[in-house]
Design a protein around this motif. Structure first.
Motif, PDB file in Angstrom:
ATOM      1  N   GLY A   1      -7.954  -9.988  -2.572  1.00 49.95           N
ATOM      2  CA  GLY A   1      -7.159  -9.353  -1.537  1.00 49.95           C
ATOM      3  C   GLY A   1      -7.161 -10.194  -0.282  1.00 49.95           C
ATOM      4  O   GLY A   1      -7.443 -11.396  -0.311  1.00 49.95           O
ATOM      5  N   LEU A   2      -6.854  -9.559   0.844  1.00 49.05           N
ATOM      6  CA  LEU A   2      -6.806 -10.251   2.124  1.00 49.05           C
ATOM      7  C   LEU A   2      -8.043  -9.935   2.954  1.00 49.05           C
ATOM      8  O   LEU A   2      -8.674  -8.894   2.765  1.00 49.05           O
ATOM      9  N   PRO A   3      -8.394 -10.827   3.873  1.00 50.77           N
ATOM     10  CA  PRO A   3      -9.497 -10.505   4.783  1.00 50.77           C
ATOM     11  C   PRO A   3      -9.156  -9.281   5.612  1.00 50.77           C
ATOM     12  O   PRO A   3      -7.988  -8.927   5.774  1.00 50.77           O
ATOM     13  N   GLU A   4     -10.191  -8.625   6.146  1.00 45.68           N
ATOM     14  CA  GLU A   4      -9.964  -7.435   6.941  1.00 45.68           C
ATOM     15  C   GLU A   4      -9.228  -7.772   8.228  1.00 45.68           C
ATOM     16  O   GLU A   4      -9.457  -8.799   8.852  1.00 45.68           O
ATOM     17  N   THR A   5      -8.319  -6.880   8.651  1.00 46.25           N
ATOM     18  CA  THR A   5      -7.541  -7.077   9.867  1.00 46.25           C
ATOM     19  C   THR A   5      -8.458  -7.072  11.087  1.00 46.25           C
ATOM     20  O   THR A   5      -9.370  -6.267  11.185  1.00 46.25           O
ATOM     21  N   GLN A   6      -8.188  -7.977  12.038  1.00 44.03           N
ATOM     22  CA  GLN A   6      -8.994  -8.056  13.251  1.00 44.03           C
ATOM     23  C   GLN A   6      -8.120  -7.905  14.491  1.00 44.03           C
ATOM     24  O   GLN A   6      -7.484  -8.847  14.942  1.00 44.03           O
ATOM     25  N   VAL A   7      -8.006  -6.704  14.997  1.00 43.24           N
ATOM     26  CA  VAL A   7      -7.378  -6.400  16.267  1.00 43.24           C
ATOM     27  C   VAL A   7      -6.046  -7.120  16.433  1.00 43.24           C
ATOM     28  O   VAL A   7      -5.805  -7.800  17.422  1.00 43.24           O
ATOM     29  N   GLY A   8      -5.203  -7.062  15.434  1.00 42.80           N
ATOM     30  CA  GLY A   8      -3.834  -7.524  15.566  1.00 42.80           C
ATOM     31  C   GLY A   8      -3.629  -9.004  15.554  1.00 42.80           C
ATOM     32  O   GLY A   8      -2.627  -9.492  16.064  1.00 42.80           O
TER      33      GLY A   8
ATOM     34  N   ASP B   1       3.897 -10.706  -9.819  1.00 35.98           N
ATOM     35  CA  ASP B   1       2.665 -10.242  -9.195  1.00 35.98           C
ATOM     36  C   ASP B   1       1.551 -10.205 -10.228  1.00 35.98           C
ATOM     37  O   ASP B   1       1.779  -9.872 -11.388  1.00 35.98           O
ATOM     38  N   PRO B   2       0.338 -10.544  -9.823  1.00 31.81           N
ATOM     39  CA  PRO B   2      -0.773 -10.564 -10.772  1.00 31.81           C
ATOM     40  C   PRO B   2      -1.147  -9.162 -11.223  1.00 31.81           C
ATOM     41  O   PRO B   2      -1.035  -8.191 -10.476  1.00 31.81           O
ATOM     42  N   LEU B   3      -1.597  -9.071 -12.462  1.00 35.28           N
ATOM     43  CA  LEU B   3      -2.081  -7.823 -13.029  1.00 35.28           C
ATOM     44  C   LEU B   3      -3.301  -8.113 -13.878  1.00 35.28           C
ATOM     45  O   LEU B   3      -3.414  -9.191 -14.466  1.00 35.28           O
ATOM     46  N   PRO B   4      -4.237  -7.176 -13.986  1.00 36.09           N
ATOM     47  CA  PRO B   4      -5.334  -7.339 -14.939  1.00 36.09           C
ATOM     48  C   PRO B   4      -4.775  -7.468 -16.356  1.00 36.09           C
ATOM     49  O   PRO B   4      -3.743  -6.886 -16.697  1.00 36.09           O
ATOM     50  N   GLU B   5      -5.458  -8.246 -17.157  1.00 38.81           N
ATOM     51  CA  GLU B   5      -4.957  -8.544 -18.503  1.00 38.81           C
ATOM     52  C   GLU B   5      -4.678  -7.286 -19.319  1.00 38.81           C
ATOM     53  O   GLU B   5      -3.683  -7.216 -20.054  1.00 38.81           O
ATOM     54  N   LYS B   6      -5.521  -6.269 -19.217  1.00 36.78           N
ATOM     55  CA  LYS B   6      -5.368  -5.053 -20.022  1.00 36.78           C
ATOM     56  C   LYS B   6      -4.086  -4.282 -19.703  1.00 36.78           C
ATOM     57  O   LYS B   6      -3.639  -3.448 -20.500  1.00 36.78           O
TER      58      LYS B   6
ATOM     59  N   SER C   1      -3.625  -3.670  -5.495  1.00 36.57           N
ATOM     60  CA  SER C   1      -2.737  -2.566  -5.122  1.00 36.57           C
ATOM     61  C   SER C   1      -1.280  -3.008  -5.120  1.00 36.57           C
ATOM     62  O   SER C   1      -0.393  -2.268  -5.548  1.00 36.57           O
ATOM     63  N   ARG C   2      -1.023  -4.229  -4.655  1.00 39.82           N
ATOM     64  CA  ARG C   2       0.351  -4.733  -4.665  1.00 39.82           C
ATOM     65  C   ARG C   2       0.828  -4.959  -6.092  1.00 39.82           C
ATOM     66  O   ARG C   2       1.960  -4.610  -6.451  1.00 39.82           O
ATOM     67  N   GLY C   3      -0.021  -5.545  -6.928  1.00 40.20           N
ATOM     68  CA  GLY C   3       0.361  -5.783  -8.314  1.00 40.20           C
ATOM     69  C   GLY C   3       0.673  -4.499  -9.050  1.00 40.20           C
ATOM     70  O   GLY C   3       1.659  -4.408  -9.791  1.00 40.20           O
ATOM     71  N   LEU C   4      -0.152  -3.462  -8.844  1.00 44.25           N
ATOM     72  CA  LEU C   4       0.072  -2.190  -9.504  1.00 44.25           C
ATOM     73  C   LEU C   4       1.342  -1.510  -9.003  1.00 44.25           C
ATOM     74  O   LEU C   4       2.096  -0.912  -9.784  1.00 44.25           O
ATOM     75  N   GLN C   5       1.594  -1.615  -7.696  1.00 43.04           N
ATOM     76  CA  GLN C   5       2.777  -0.972  -7.150  1.00 43.04           C
ATOM     77  C   GLN C   5       4.056  -1.579  -7.732  1.00 43.04           C
ATOM     78  O   GLN C   5       4.977  -0.855  -8.113  1.00 43.04           O
ATOM     79  N   ASN C   6       4.122  -2.883  -7.811  1.00 43.39           N
ATOM     80  CA  ASN C   6       5.333  -3.535  -8.300  1.00 43.39           C
ATOM     81  C   ASN C   6       5.504  -3.385  -9.808  1.00 43.39           C
ATOM     82  O   ASN C   6       6.632  -3.346 -10.304  1.00 43.39           O
ATOM     83  N   ALA C   7       4.390  -3.297 -10.544  1.00 45.81           N
ATOM     84  CA  ALA C   7       4.489  -3.178 -12.000  1.00 45.81           C
ATOM     85  C   ALA C   7       4.716  -1.736 -12.455  1.00 45.81           C
ATOM     86  O   ALA C   7       5.358  -1.508 -13.485  1.00 45.81           O
ATOM     87  N   PHE C   8       4.182  -0.763 -11.695  1.00 44.11           N
ATOM     88  CA  PHE C   8       4.275   0.637 -12.096  1.00 44.11           C
ATOM     89  C   PHE C   8       4.795   1.478 -10.921  1.00 44.11           C
ATOM     90  O   PHE C   8       4.068   2.305 -10.365  1.00 44.11           O
ATOM     91  N   PRO C   9       6.047   1.286 -10.523  1.00 45.55           N
ATOM     92  CA  PRO C   9       6.559   1.960  -9.318  1.00 45.55           C
ATOM     93  C   PRO C   9       6.625   3.473  -9.416  1.00 45.55           C
ATOM     94  O   PRO C   9       6.555   4.160  -8.396  1.00 45.55           O
ATOM     95  N   SER C  10       6.772   4.027 -10.621  1.00 46.34           N
ATOM     96  CA  SER C  10       6.914   5.475 -10.739  1.00 46.34           C
ATOM     97  C   SER C  10       5.575   6.199 -10.850  1.00 46.34           C
ATOM     98  O   SER C  10       5.522   7.422 -10.739  1.00 46.34           O
ATOM     99  N   ALA C  11       4.493   5.476 -11.067  1.00 43.47           N
ATOM    100  CA  ALA C  11       3.170   6.089 -11.219  1.00 43.47           C
ATOM    101  C   ALA C  11       2.494   6.243  -9.861  1.00 43.47           C
ATOM    102  O   ALA C  11       2.723   5.469  -8.938  1.00 43.47           O
ATOM    103  N   HIS C  12       1.642   7.246  -9.749  1.00 40.39           N
ATOM    104  CA  HIS C  12       0.793   7.374  -8.569  1.00 40.39           C
ATOM    105  C   HIS C  12      -0.416   6.451  -8.739  1.00 40.39           C
ATOM    106  O   HIS C  12      -1.112   6.508  -9.757  1.00 40.39           O
TER     107      HIS C  12
END
Length: 443
Positions: free
Chosen positions: A97-104, A164-169, A193-204
């Motif tokens: 993922g990305l490093p934690e956000t630091q005050v903008g 977008d990357p996804l776990p192999e399974k 989270s980005r990979g899951l959102q783009n691969a499974f848009p209709s799932a929660h």
């Protein structure tokens, strides 16, 4: 979800006693989803005995160490364990993922270690660009920073956009067949989270950011997957079913302003609200309420914290903590990677410090056959003698409900039928809660 159980007890031995009395599914029939939430006085030996009792009996499992489920009117001093037995596809992710956000502002962050699994960023199909490299490339010849170049980098920089990357399974699954994905992650979930959102848009997609465990297990986070323990990344399960019902609950936030439009934002900064200076708007509202706020810092006033809430259909759909404000420049920095976009409708809120955010989480109002994740308050552990174990001494037993908490927050990316803005967002407001409810008639 075949069965869900949440237990709260005075000690791990009390939980073990209760577990031994339960009628659990056969180990080979379901995948076990679980969280262990020890109190501050639990020893490593006690925790090991509890985790071993679950992972050895159910070899196919995903889990993490979380925070104790908060009970009404008291500090979460009890231990808790949450179990769910589901038909699904378990997975393990090392997607960074990305490093934690630091005050903008962009900053040089740590590189995630992949030594425990031998994986590298390329193993997940992506080549990562460190934020420090992005900032370095934006320096002009005179030493100044080209901020237009910095802000032109999408919020998901560091992740390969196509594909977008996804776990192999999960790579060969048919997206319409997946109704929900539950996972546990470290504090850098942006890649998965980005990979899951783009691969499974209709799932929660719903994640619990695992509790920090350096003083408990010697690991920054403790994740379990099929007999192995991991310190980073994510573990989870994709559940084939119809999309479950989703509900959001927030603590008693006090509205400081009416609904107003975002007229300009960049990164995690709000630059303009209703064409006005956001910080001055906030300060004016705070003064009207007789509260205090410390601008130019990451600290809220003595009365509590302040938030920006996104409004959709007259309801709160997202809540982001205000980490700092600058009256001269007007910007408000949010504790998130991406502020609400231009055109979003928001309100400014205050959460009083005296607010009772540890409302009862195990009650008759909790839907049966449901899974709830919530944000617990960060409470410093108090030194106390070990609690004596008494057979059957379990504070609360809740059947058919999986309830887990973490002080680090939860990540939600709702299916596209729930909201118009279904990009992942992290909830860190204490008392915030997301519930998935599987209607038996629909599955």
């Amino acid at each position: 979800m075949q069965k869900a159980i949440t237990l709260v007890g005075r000690s791990p031995s009390a939980l073990l006693t209760e577990l031994s009395n339960l009628c659990l599914p056969e180990p080979s029939s379901k995948t076990l989803l679980f969280t262990l939430a020890p109190s501050s006085n639990v020893t490593q030996r006690q925790l090991s005995a509890l985790s071993t009792s679950l992972t050895k009996h159910f070899p196919v499992h995903v889990g993490c160490i979380a925070a104790p489920v908060p009970l009404s009117g008291q500090r979460p001093a009890h231990c808790s364990v949450s179990l769910a037995f589901v038909d699904g596809i378990p997975f393990r992710s090392t997607i960074p993922g990305l490093p934690e956000t630091q005050v903008g502002r962009w900053h040089a962050g740590r590189n995630r270690s992949f030594s425990e699994s031998g994986a590298h960023p390329s193993d997940n199909g992506s080549t990562n660009l460190d934020p420090a490299d992005m900032l370095g490339s934006a320096f002009m010849s005179d030493g100044k920073i080209d901020w237009e170049k910095v802000w032109s980098v999408p919020s998901s920089s560091g992740l390969k956009s196509e594909p977008d990357p996804l776990p192999e399974k999960l790579r060969n699954l048919e997206p319409p067949t997946i109704g929900s994905i539950i996972y546990f992650s470290d504090k850098s979930p942006e890649g998965i989270s980005r990979g899951l959102q783009n691969a499974f848009p209709s799932a929660h997609k719903l994640a619990l950011l695992a509790s920090s465990t350096p003083f408990l297990t010697g690991r920054p986070f403790t994740l379990f997957h099929n007999g192995r323990v991991h310190s980073s990344g994510a573990v989870g399960i994709a559940i084939p079913s119809s999309t479950p019902l989703l509900s959001l609950t927030f603590p008693p936030l006090v509205a400081l302003t009416p609904s107003l439009p975002i007229t300009s934002s960049e990164g995690n900064l709000i630059l303009s609200i209703d064409s006005r200076n956001p910080t001055r708007l906030l300060l004016s509202a705070i003064q009207e309420k007789g509260l205090s706020f410390c601008p130019n810092t990451t600290l809220a006033g003595k009365e509590g914290a302040f938030y920006v809430g996104v409004i959709e259909n007259d309801k709160l759909s997202q809540v982001h903590r205000i980490s700092s404000g600058d009256p001269s420049r007007g910007t408000i920095a949010l504790d998130t990677n991406m502020a609400p976009r231009e055109g979003s409708t928001v309100r400014l809120y205050h959460l009083p410090k005296t607010s009772n955010v540890t409302t009862s989480t195990i009650s008759d109002s909790t839907p049966k056959r449901s899974l709830s994740l919530l944000v617990s308050s960060e409470i410093e552990p108090l030194p106390s003698p070990p609690l004596e174990s008494h057979p059957g001494d379990c504070g609360t037993v809740a059947f058919d409900s999986f309830i887990a908490a973490s002080e680090n927050g939860i990540v939600l990316s709702p299916g596209n039928s729930f909201t118009s803005t279904n990009m992942p967002w992290t909830c860190t407001v204490p008392g915030g809660r997301v519930t998935l409810h599987w209607d038996v008639a629909r599955n």
